[in-house]
Write a protein that holds these residues in place. Sequence first.
Motif, PDB file in Angstrom:
ATOM      1  N   ASP A   1       0.829  -1.207   0.000  1.00 45.09           N
ATOM      2  CA  ASP A   1       0.000   0.000   0.000  1.00 45.09           C
ATOM      3  C   ASP A   1       0.863   1.257   0.000  1.00 45.09           C
ATOM      4  N   LEU A   2       1.973   1.200   0.721  1.00 45.18           N
ATOM      5  CA  LEU A   2       2.825   2.378   0.873  1.00 45.18           C
ATOM      6  C   LEU A   2       3.411   2.836  -0.465  1.00 45.18           C
ATOM      7  N   THR A   3       3.581   1.914  -1.394  1.00 47.49           N
ATOM      8  CA  THR A   3       4.148   2.304  -2.695  1.00 47.49           C
ATOM      9  C   THR A   3       3.267   3.319  -3.415  1.00 47.49           C
ATOM     10  N   THR A   4       2.000   3.414  -3.039  1.00 50.43           N
ATOM     11  CA  THR A   4       1.106   4.401  -3.663  1.00 50.43           C
ATOM     12  C   THR A   4       1.239   5.776  -3.017  1.00 50.43           C
ATOM     13  N   ARG A   5       1.979   5.878  -1.915  1.00 50.49           N
ATOM     14  CA  ARG A   5       2.065   7.145  -1.179  1.00 50.49           C
ATOM     15  C   ARG A   5       3.492   7.635  -0.983  1.00 50.49           C
ATOM     16  N   LEU A   6       4.459   6.973  -1.590  1.00 49.79           N
ATOM     17  CA  LEU A   6       5.847   7.402  -1.458  1.00 49.79           C
ATOM     18  C   LEU A   6       6.062   8.734  -2.161  1.00 49.79           C
TER      19      LEU A   6
END
Length: 683
Positions: free
Chosen positions: A580-585
């Motif tokens: 999920d974090l890859t969408t907010r880096l």
Amino acid sequence: MGVTERTGQERVRQVAAAAERYRATSDERRAIERQQDAGVPFPDSRQALAARAIRLLDRHAVPAALAVEAVRAEPLAAPDAYERILGVSKELQAWSFLPRGARAARTVARISVRENGRELPLGTGFLVSPRLLMTNHHVISDAEAARQCFVEFDAQVTVDNTPQPPTRLELDPDGFFVADEPLDFALVLVAPGPDGRPPGETFGWNRLSVQPGKLVIGEPVNVIGHPMGRLKEIAVRDNMLQVRLDDFLHYRTDTEPGNSGSPVFNDQWEVVALHHSGVPRTDDQGRILRTDGQVWQPGDGDDAVDWVANEGVRISSILRHLAELPLGTPSGPLSEMGPESGLALTESAVPAPAPAVAVPQPVAAAGVPAPVTAVAGAHAGLRARDGAFGGGRHLVFLHGRSQQGKDPENLRREWVAGLNQGLVRAGLRPVDPADVWFPYYGDRLVQALSAREAVPRVTESTSLSPAEIVAPATPTARALYEELVGEAAVRWNIPPERQPGAERIGFGDLVGPLQRQLSWLAARSDLDAWSIALVFHDVAAYLDDRRIRDTVLDCVLETMPEEGELVFVTHSLGTIVGMDLTTRLSPAVRPVHLTTAGSPLGLDSVYKRLLIGGPKTPDVVADWLNAWSPADAVAIGCPLADDWADGLTDVAVVNARDRAHSIVEYLSHPEVAGGIGHHLALA
């Protein structure tokens, strides 16, 4: 209670435990014996044989000319070629075998205790660094016992069979002392001699290694010690490794009491185990038997016991334990244990905890619950020191569930300890914990879960099954939890439930379908039902509740690099959070080299709820290595390449039975750590 009495009592417990392990592996041992009777000289796995042959050749333990001669006569498959090379090593030793053995013997000392005005021999110890002596916990159980003991080096006969004057040194447990009863080892500092030099400079010391390939089943071992407190003796080569357990080795060799704490060597004089107990023959009731077949009684003495084998603690298990010591443990002497120990980092100052990052108060969108903010007492994540890995490349670890209340610094050191074991095995440089980013969301996750549902109290009178006790309280999260457990059980081929109208009552009728599925997963894996249920509980809660998801992601982003290349290592629930974090880096973070371990991302119930929208590798991810163990029930959906798009490499590893889901266990495999080290340019 005196030291000798306590030593005797602890030794009895260790003998009983060794006998139980020997009895539990009887089927495995008989299978090995059948292979040997059929002419298989080294009945071990192909991987073990390959690692052993490669280590022998790399270290020139087998002359290249002899190795070529052994395998060139006829076309051979790889396992047969490995066996030929091992056969040469076993049957023919270079002249250096004897002087190397003599050199190793000088590192071995007799341990004695001052008690009631007498000096009594207790056991054996050996140097594993210039200043550290290793022995058994049942020989020296604590620092107080160590203060009453002393060691004697060169307590042996000369080449003319006359006694050699020994060198007596004191122990310094106040300088360093570590012991562990389950692994039955102790490490204690030895005080310098009259010349002020560390004992290792005079007598030498053994370089311990975490690398594989030191011994295979069927190879001989050699033990040097002080049986019954006598002058130094050697049990050499008339012996054999019988069975390899996760933490112990069983082997045949002639040892006696007093050999406790002796080093167990291979034919290259590398320490492979710490000898700690003989294995007695027992009857069906587990009672120790004498050589005449009668039940042994304490007054009969050790000579009357029918010893059938010996047991040693694997050096790799001891090194793993040392690598996971809490942060507060003095570690200076451990860093002197040689490059292959995985502990030989130059000790650097541990950075002060990162200043608390001010968390902005969330502003909720219409109809969307606001994420939970941090409260006093919650731990913060750890940033890497400036300039780590050149400044433009960042190593980030993202943990899984059940890390609440733990010190992030201790967790970071545990992860790095596992990684360093794997890096050393892969022939790469270790890393310093201070160079690693460690976002920490353990406390924040529990706060978010607690705000949503009460945690049930488990008491002895609880009649609910683990599956029901752990199940989320909200209907939607519970439905997802049941979906996760059910899908995992189906993937592991759970038998169909009893059809309606059938007369026979099945297990599911007694415990309910959800617990039946959970019990099936536990029976098929090396994880217990509680551990599996708790992981799926947190996965369901995270995926079902946007408030919890945003709370966790915001917490992780507080301690993430904002630019540069990312080497991103995630575990368990952290693999879902990381995806999920890859969408907010930050847009300046490019590219991402992803490593996942023990991941549930292969479950359809999981990947269809990810922020990336399904099983597709995010554009920001340049490459992806997924490590999984067949015994890890959390990684039930692996290999991931069956469901995910291209760009993914699956690596199956064999984790120890009691550490199937451990991140330290995953990272200690060279094929996992090597990929991480490659991206960090550690060669």
